[in-house]
Design an enzyme around this catalytic site. Structure first.
Site, PDB file in Angstrom:
ATOM      1  N   ASP A 137      -6.991  -5.059  -4.555  1.00  0.00           N
ATOM      2  CA  ASP A 137      -7.419  -4.606  -3.230  1.00  0.00           C
ATOM      3  C   ASP A 137      -8.473  -3.507  -3.241  1.00  0.00           C
ATOM      4  O   ASP A 137      -9.116  -3.295  -2.217  1.00  0.00           O
ATOM      5  CB  ASP A 137      -6.203  -4.133  -2.422  1.00  0.00           C
ATOM      6  CG  ASP A 137      -6.490  -4.063  -0.929  1.00  0.00           C
ATOM      7  OD1 ASP A 137      -7.397  -4.771  -0.460  1.00  0.00           O
ATOM      8  OD2 ASP A 137      -5.800  -3.309  -0.219  1.00  0.00           O
ATOM      9  N   ASP A 141       0.832  -1.202   0.000  1.00  0.00           N
ATOM     10  CA  ASP A 141       0.000   0.000   0.000  1.00  0.00           C
ATOM     11  C   ASP A 141       0.868   1.255   0.000  1.00  0.00           C
ATOM     12  O   ASP A 141       1.778   1.399   0.823  1.00  0.00           O
ATOM     13  CB  ASP A 141      -0.900   0.024   1.233  1.00  0.00           C
ATOM     14  CG  ASP A 141      -2.000  -1.010   1.167  1.00  0.00           C
ATOM     15  OD1 ASP A 141      -2.788  -0.956   0.209  1.00  0.00           O
ATOM     16  OD2 ASP A 141      -2.080  -1.870   2.066  1.00  0.00           O
TER      17      ASP A 141
END
Length: 1177
Positions: A177, A55
C-alpha cells in the site's frame, strides 16, 4: 538453515587433484518452503493468497481500529479479524492466510490464553499462517528515515521470533500500500535476508508498459555500492494493487456469494467462466505458469467464514473443470510459496537500478503532496527517533540503573513502539484524518515522558549526581522556565554520535550577562542576543524571556559534557554595537568559512562565497506559493493530503513587493540594553538594507516576507554552512485558495535538467526533469510530476560547484528549471483529493487559525569532489543531534561519597568520520545490539569512500566486550544462518560472496555497509564502584576459552536439507582449453523421493578459472515418512557433475563427477566433505 564454512582442507598429495567442496545440513524442527502445497507443472497454477490489510491508523486511531469502535467512520475491528481467521484455519487444513501488521498482532497476542497461542504457533510452523513484511507497521518509503525504518522492522521481527518461534520471521517483504517505493528500503530488505518483495502501487504508466513487456516481476539492484547478488532483491508487482479480481470479493458488503446447490440462484457456471477468463488474461502479463491473486483488502476477514467458504467452492469448481480440458489449477497459497515456484522456473529477470518515485494513478494524479503534508508531525517524528536513539544508548550504557532509578521506572519500549507506529504509510506521511494525527503525536509524547525518566536515571548513574533534571521541550520558541528564572544552572549536552561535536546552545534568559564554564572550569565564550519578534509572536499569551544566551558547546563521542551557567550580577551584554552598512555596497555576514551577501535594495539573499575554496555562487532565495488546484477541464482532481496538483506551473511570490522587510538589532548606547525590532524610531519602517545581528558567535539577518512567512539567515562561528531558519503559518486561506509554500533557490549553474535527492537519508539518486530511467514518461503535470521525496538533502551541481540543501524533516523537492532548486515547506488545502480521507488538509491548530511551522535548511557550497564529505556528516548531525538536559545544580551524590563526573565518553577513541554508530541498544538476555555503518557511497569521496577496519574489542571504554556474534540487519538471526534464494539478472549471474568468519578485532566496513552485532559484555558497575572510591579504573583482562557446542539450524524445517556447494580446486580443463577459458558450473541430482522424480539443480557458471568459487546453497526436501529415505541416505546420496558450458548448438561438457554419501545425517545434523572429482568425458 546453515551456511557451512570453507569446507575441510584437502589432504596433502604429490599431484594436483581436482576437488569439489560442498556441505549439506538437515534440521529437525522448523519450517520453510517445504511447507508449500503441491502445484501442477503442466497447468496454469493460480495462487490464491487470503490476506487483510490493516492500517495502523488512518481514518481511525490504532486503538479504535483494534477494538472496532467508531464504526460510523469505518467498519473495522482488528481483534475480530484475527479471532475469526484463526478459527477458520483450524477448521480446514488446506486453508492459508498471511498477516503483516505486527503492532496489531502483538496487541492481540497479549489477550490470548496459552492454548490459543499454541494453536497459532502450530499454524505458523505448518506454513498455514504466514507472517509477511515483519515490521511493526507497513512503513512508508518516501518520508521515513532509514534509521527509524530499520528500528521498526527489527522491533517487529524480534517480537515474532520471541512469541511465535523461529518460523515466524518473514522471508519476504510485503509493501502493498505505500505510495511509491525507495531504493534504500529495498536495500534494507535485501540486507535483512529477504528473498523477495511484493509491491501494490507503481505508476500507472510504468505498470502499463511493464505489462506489455511482461516485466511485472524483476530483479532490483538496490545499491550501487554493495556487492551483488547480495544487494539484489526479487520484486513482484501485484496485478490488482492488493485487492481481489473484480467480482471475486466475498467479505461483508462485497459481491454475491458462490451458489452451488440445487437452487435457481446457482451461479457456478458464470463464476467459473469469469474466473478462468480473468486468470488467462492475467497470465498473459506474467512469464511463468504461476500467477498470484490477492484475496482480501482493507480490514477484511472480520467474518472469515464468508471468504473461506466461498474460496473453498471456487477452488473445487474451477479445478473440477480440468476433467473437461481446463488448463487452470487453483490452490490456497502464500507469497513465499508463489516466490518459490518463480525461483524454480530458473529464469533470468530484467534489472532495475533506480526507484519507484513519484507514483501516480492517473495523468493528473501525482502522489507527491504527502512528501510535505503535516510538516509539524514530520518534524516531531524525526525528533522522536533522535531521542529514542539517545534513550536506547543511555539504557545500554547505564544498564539496569536506567530502568530503575531515583526518578522512577524508565521505559524505552513506549517510545520505541510509538516511533515504529509513526513509520506507517498513513502516519508520518500526513495522509490521515486530523484526530488520528493528533493521536500519533499524543503517543509519541507519552513515549517521550517515559524515556525522559530513563534518561534522567541513566545520566544520574553515569555522572554520579542526583540532579533535578529538566527537559525544556519548547526551546524552538525559546521557552524554558528553569533558565529564565535561575541565576545559576547546569547544561548537560549528550552526544549520540561516534565523534566529538560542537553544537550551538540557545537558551531563553532574563539577565543581560552570563558566564559559562566547561567541564574543566574553563570559560566558554557566550553572548546574550535578543529573541526575535517572530518568536515572541509564536508564544501566544506567554510573555517569556526577551533574550537568549548563546554559546558553543562541545561534547565527546557517545558521551556528555556538563557546562555551568552563572548570571553576572552587574554585567552588560557583550555584544558590540551594530554598525549600519555603508550604502550602496551589498551587505554581508561572514565567518571563517563562508560569506553571505544580500541585495541592498531588496533584502534578499544574493550570493554565497566559500572562502577556503575561493568559490562564489550567485544565489537568489525567496518564498513562493503554488495555488492548489480544485479541478479543471482536464481533470476534476484537486490537490489534497496525498496529491500535489497546482493550477499553474508558475508559483506566486509570498512577498507582495520585490522588497522584503527586515528586522535588526541595536545597542542603545554604551552599556545600554539590547533591543530588537524594526527600523529605528522615525526611520523608514521597511529600510532597503537589512540590519543584522553580529557578534563573535553568530551573525544573523532577519527577513520578513509576509505576516505569516519569515526567515533568519544565520552563520555560526566555525560552521561551514548557512542556516536558514524559516517560520511559516498560519497559511491564510480566507481568499478561498489552498496554498503550497516553497522555498526556491535560483543560481546560474548549468545543471542540464539534473538534480539529486536522497533515498531515506542514505543513498543518493540522480533525477532528471521529465524523465524516468526505466520507462518512457508522458509528462502531464510539469511541476508535481517532477517532485521527489527529500528525506535529508537535495542538491544541484555543474562540473565544478555543488549547492546542497539539508532538511530537518522530509519534504517534497525538485528542480523545475536549470540552476533552480525548491523545497515545499508547508501546505494548507481546502479540498479533499478523493483518496479516502474525506477531509481537507486544513490543520486548524489549537486556536483554529492554522498551524505555524518552524524549521531549518542548511546550505553547503563546495566543490563537487569535496561536497560529500560535508553533506554526509552534517546530515548525520541533523538526524542524530546532540541533546541538552538542564538542571539547577547542587544535587547530592548518586552513591555515598561518590565524586561527580562532569564529562564522560563511552568510547576509547572516536570513530572515523565515515563510520557511524547507528544503533547501541539493550538486547535480550543481558546483551547489547550494536550496528555500525559506513555512511559513504562508493566513489563519492576520495578519502571517505574507502573501506574502514574497526577493532570492536577495543572500541568501548564503558564496558568490556566478552563475545561478539554477527547478526542479520534486524538483529534477530545470526548472519551465518541466512541463506537467500539466488536470482539471475538478465545481464548474467553475479558472483556470490561467502560470509567471512568474524574477527572482532578486524571488522571491515565497505562503503554503504551496515553490520549488526550481538554483544555480550561486562558492564559499568565495577568502574563506578572504583570511581566512587577514588581508585583508578581497574585494568581488565580477557580470556579465550574453547567450548564444545552443538550446532542447530532452527530455520530448517523437519523436511529440509540444505546443500552448499562452495568451490572447486584444480579442475582439469578439456583438451585444447586453458584454465582461463573455463566456464564451470556444478549440477547435482538427489534421487528422492524416488529415482523417477529426483531433485535437480545447478549452480551459476563461473568463468576464467580452474578454481571456481560457487558459494551457492540449495534447499532440498526430505519426506521423513517415506520408506525409501533411509536407503537413499545410506547408499545413494547425491551425485554431482562438474560441467564446462557449451557453445551454440553444443551441449555442456562434463569435466568430472563425484558422489556424496549422506549416511552420517542419521546421527548428526551436518556433513562437510571434500570430494575428489573423477575424470569426465
Amino acid at each position: 538453515m546453515t551456511a557451512p564454512g570453507s569446507g575441510m582442507a584437502a589432504p596433502t598429495v604429490a599431484v594436483a587433484v581436482p576437488l569439489l567442496l560442498l556441505g549439506a545440513a538437515a534440521a529437525h524442527a522448523g519450517c520453510g518452503y517445504q511447507s508449500c502445497p503441491p502445484t501442477r507443472p503442466d497447468l496454469l497454477n493460480v495462487h490464491l493468497v487470503p490476506h487483510t490489510h490493516d492500517d495502523v491508523g488512518w481514518l481511525k486511531t490504532v486503538e479504535q481500529y483494534f477494538y472496532g469502535v467508531r464504526n460510523e467512520v469505518q467498519h473495522a475491528g482488528v481483534q475480530y479479524i484475527l479471532d475469526s481467521v484463526v478459527a477458520q484455519l483450524v477448521a480446514e487444513p488446506a486453508r492459508r492466510f498471511i498477516y503483516a501488521e505486527v503492532a496489531f498482532l502483538a496487541r492481540w497476542w497479549q489477550l490470548q490464553d496459552e492454548a490459543t497461542r499454541d494453536t497459532v504457533r502450530q499454524l505458523v510452523e505448518q506454513g498455514r499462517l504466514e507472517l509477511v513484511g515483519g515490521g511493526w507497521s507497513m512503513a512508508d518509503e518516501a518520508v521515513t528515515h532509514y534509521s527509524a525504518g530499520l528500528e521498526q522492522l527489527g522491533l517487529g521481527r524480534r517480537f515474532l521470533r520471541r512469541a511465535l518461534g523461529p518460523c515466524a520471521p518473514p522471508r519476504l517483504a510485503w509493501q502493498i500500500d505505500p505510495f511509491g517505493h525507495s531504493r534504500q528500503s529495498a536495500a534494507t530488505f535485501a540486507q535483512m535476508g529477504y528473498d523477495g518483495l511484493f509491491l501494490g502501487r507503481v505508476d500507472h504508466q510504468d505498470k502499463a508498459q511493464r505489462e506489455r513487456r511482461r516485466e511485472l516481476e524483476l530483479l532490483w539492484r538496490t545499491s550501487g555500492s554493495l556487492w551483488s547478488p547480495g544487494s539484489d532483491l526479487f520484486t513482484g508487482i501485484l496485478p490488482n494493487v492488493y485487492n481481489p479480481p473484480p467480482g471475486f470479493c466475498w467479505d461483508q458488503l462485497c459481491s454475491a456469494p458462490v451458489v452451488d446447490g440445487d437452487s435457481e440462484e446457482n451461479n457456478v457456471a458464470s463464476i467459473v467462466s469469469t474466473f478462468l477468463d480473468v486468470a488467462t488474461k492475467q497470465a498473459e502479463r506474467y512469464r511463468t505458469n504461476h500467477i498470484i491473486m490477492t484475496m482480501g483488502s482493507d480490514f477484511h476477514y472480520e467474518n472469515a467464514n464468508l471468504w473461506f467458504k466461498n474460496m473453498d467452492k471456487l477452488i473445487a469448481h474451477v479445478n473440477a473443470q480440468q476433467a473437461n480440458g481446463s488448463r487452470v489449477h487453483v490452490l490456497y497459497s502464500t507469497p513465499s510459496c508463489y516466490l518459490w515456484e518463480l525461483h524454480q522456473a530458473n529464469l533470468s529477470w530484467s534489472l532495475k537500478m533506480d526507484d519507484f518515485f513519484p507514483y501516480s494513478d492517473g495523468p493528473h494524479q501525482f502522489w507527491t503532496g504527502y512528501f510535505t503534508s503535516r510538516p509539524a508531525l514530520k518534524r516531531y517524528e524525526r525528533l522522536s527517533n533522535n531521542f529514542l536513539q539517545i534513550c536506547s544508548q543511555l539504557e545500554a550504557l547505564a544498564g539496569p540503573a536506567a530502568r530503575d532509578g531515583p526518578y522512577g521506572p524508565g521505559d524505552s519500549s513506549v517510545l520505541r513502539e510509538a516511533v515504529a507506529v509513526a513509520q506507517h504509510h498513513d502516519a508520518v506521511t500526513g495522509t490521515e484524518k486530523q484526530h488520528v494525527a493528533n493521536d500519533y503525536a499524543k503517543q509519541l509524547a507519552i513515549g517521550w515522558e517515559k524515556c525522559q525518566l530513563l534518561v534522567s536515571n541513566a545520566l544520574s548513574s553515569l555522572s554520579g549526581t542526583k540532579e533535578t533534571f529538566t527537559f525544556c521541550n519548547s526551546l524552538n520558541i525559546s521557552v524554558c522556565p528553569l533558565t529564565e528564572a535561575s541565576s545559576r544552572f547546569l547544561v548537560l549536552l549528550y552526544n549520540p554520535l561516534g565523534r566529538r561535536v560542537s553544537w550551538p546552545i540557545r537558551l531563553p534568559v532574563r539577565g543581560v550577562s552570563y558566564t559559562v564554564t566547561d567541564p574543566r572550569g574553563q570559560p566558554v565564550p557566550s553572548e546574550v542576543v535578543p529573541v526575535s519578534i517572530i518568536t515572541h509572536g509564536l508564544r501566544g499569551n506567554a510573555i517569556g524571556a526577551t533574550q537568549e544566551l548563546l554559546f558553543q558547546a562541545s561534547a565527546p563521542a557517545l558521551g556528555f559534557s556538563t557546562f555551568t551557567v552563572t548570571r553576572s550580577p552587574h554585567g552588560h551584554p557583550r555584544v558590540p554595537p551594530v554598525q549600519p552598512p555603508v550604502l550602496p555596497q551589498p551587505w554581508d555576514i561572514h565567518n571563517e568559512h563562508l560569506r553571505v551577501l544580500f541585495d541592498p535594495l531588496t533584502g534578499h539573499l544574493k550570493e554565497i562565497q566559500n572562502l577556503a575554496k575561493n568559490i562564489s555562487l550567485p544565489v537568489f532565495q525567496s518564498y513562493y506559493w503554488y495555488n492548489a488546484s480544485v479541478g479543471n477541464d482536464e481533470s476534476s482532481q484537486a490537490s489534497g493530503a496525498y496529491i500535489f496538483r497546482p493550477n499553474s506551473s508558475e508559483p506566486i511570490p509570498v512577498s507582495v513587493s520585490k522588497q522584503i522587510s527586515t528586522s535588526f538589532v541595536q545597542v542603545d548606547g554604551p552599556g545600554g540594553a539590547l533591543s530588537s525590532g524594526g527600523a529605528p524610531e522615525g526611520a523608514d519602517p521597511h529600510p532597503p538594507t537589512p540590519w543584522p545581528l553580529q557578534n563573535t558567535l553568530v551573525q544573523e539577518v532577519h527577513q520578513t516576507f509576509s505576516s505569516w512567512c519569515s526567515q533568519v539567515v544565520r552563520l555560526y562561528a566555525g560552521q561551514p554552512y548557512v542556516e536558514l531558519e524559516w517560520t511559516v503559518g498560519p497559511i491564510p486561506v480566507e481568499d478561498g485558495w489552498g496554498k503550497e509554500i516553497i522555498s526556491r533557490f535560483q543560481t546560474p549553474l548549468q545543471t542540464q535538467a539534473r538534480f539529486y535527492t536522497d533515498s531515506n537519508g542514505r543513498q543518493i539518486l540522480e533525477r532528471r526533469r521529465d524523465h524516468r530511467p526505466t520507462w518512457n514518461l508522458s509528462q502531464t503535470e510539469p511541476v508535481a510530476g517532477n517532485y521527489y521525496p527529500v528525506t535529508s538533502r537535495i542538491f544541484i551541481k555543474d562540473k565544478k560547484v555543488q549547492l546542497t540543501v539539508l532538511t530537518d524533516r522530509s519534504q517534497g523537492g525538485s528542480s523545475i528549471s536549470d540552476g533552480s532548486l525548491e523545497l515545499m515547506v508547508h501546505r494548507r488545502l481546502l479540498y479533499d483529493d478523493n483518496r479516502g480521507v474525506e477531509e481537507p488538509l486544513l490543520e486548524p491548530g489549537t486556536d483554529g487559525k492554522g498551524v505555524v511551522v518552524r524549521g531549518r535548511h542548511l546550505l553547503l557550497l563546495d566543490t563537487v569532489q569535496a561536497a560529500a564529505d560535508g553533506h554526509r556528516l552534517r546530515a548525520q548531525e541533523l538526524f542524530m543531534a546532540p541533546y541538552p538536559v538542564l538542571a539547577p545544580g547542587g544535587g547530592p551524590s548518586y552513591r555515598a561519597e561518590q565524586r561527580g563526573l562532569r564529562e564522560f565518553s563511552a568510547l576509547r577513541r572516536e570513530l572515523p568520520p565515515s563510520i557511524h554508530l547507528l544503533t547501541l541498544a539493550p538486547g535480550e538476555a543481558g546483551t547489547l545490539l550494536l550496528r555500525l555503518e559506513h555512511q559513504f557511497e562508493s566513489g563519492e569521496s576520495r578519502n571517505s569512500s574507502q573501506p574502514v577496519t574497526i577493532d570492536l574489542l577495543d572500541l568501548f571504554s564503558a564496558f568490556t566486550i566478552t563475545s561478539v556474534q554477527e547478526m542479520n540487519l534486524g538483529g534477530d538471526q545470526p548472519l551465518d544462518a541466512i541463506s537467500r534464494l539466488v536470482w539471475t539478472p538478465a545481464t548474467g549471474p553475479a558472483q556470490s560472496r561467502p560470509v567471512a568468519k568474524l574477527d572482532p578485532r578486524r571488522v571491515t566496513l565497505q562503503p554503504m555497509d551496515i553490520r549488526t552485532f550481538l554483544v555480550h559484555y561486562e558492564g559499568l558497575e565495577l568502574l563506578q564502584r572504583a570511581h566512587a572510591a577514588g581508585a583508578p579504573v581497574p585494568r581488565h583482562r580477557r580470556e579465550q576459552r574453547t567450548f564444545t557446542t552443538i550446532r542447530s539450524f532452527p530455520e530448517l524445517g523437519p523436511g529440509d536439507m540444505e546443500l552448499a556447494i562452495v568451490k572447486g580446486r584444480n579442475l582439469a580443463a578439456p583438451q585444447g582449453l586453458a584454465p582461463k577459458d573455463l566456464e564451470t558450473s556444478v549440477r547435482f541430482e538427489f534421487p528422492h523421493p524416488n529415482a523417477e522424480e529426483p531433485q535437480r539443480d545447478k549452480t551459476a557458471a563461473v568463468k576464467s578459472t580452474d578454481c571456481p568459487e560457487f558459494r551457492q546453497r540449495f534447499r532440498l526436501r526430505l519426506l521423513r515418512g517415506h520408506r525409501g529415505l533411509r536407503r537413499v541416505l545410506r547408499s545413494k546420496g547425491i551425485k554431482f557433475e562438474v560441467c564446462h558450458k557449451g557453445g551454440l548448438f553444443k551441449p555442456d561438457r562434463i569435466l568430472g563427477s563425484a558422489s556424496l554419501r549422506l549416511d552420517a545425517l542419521e546421527t548428526t545434523c551436518e556433513v562437510r566433505e571434500v570430494l575428489e572429482v573423477k575424470d569426465g568425458i
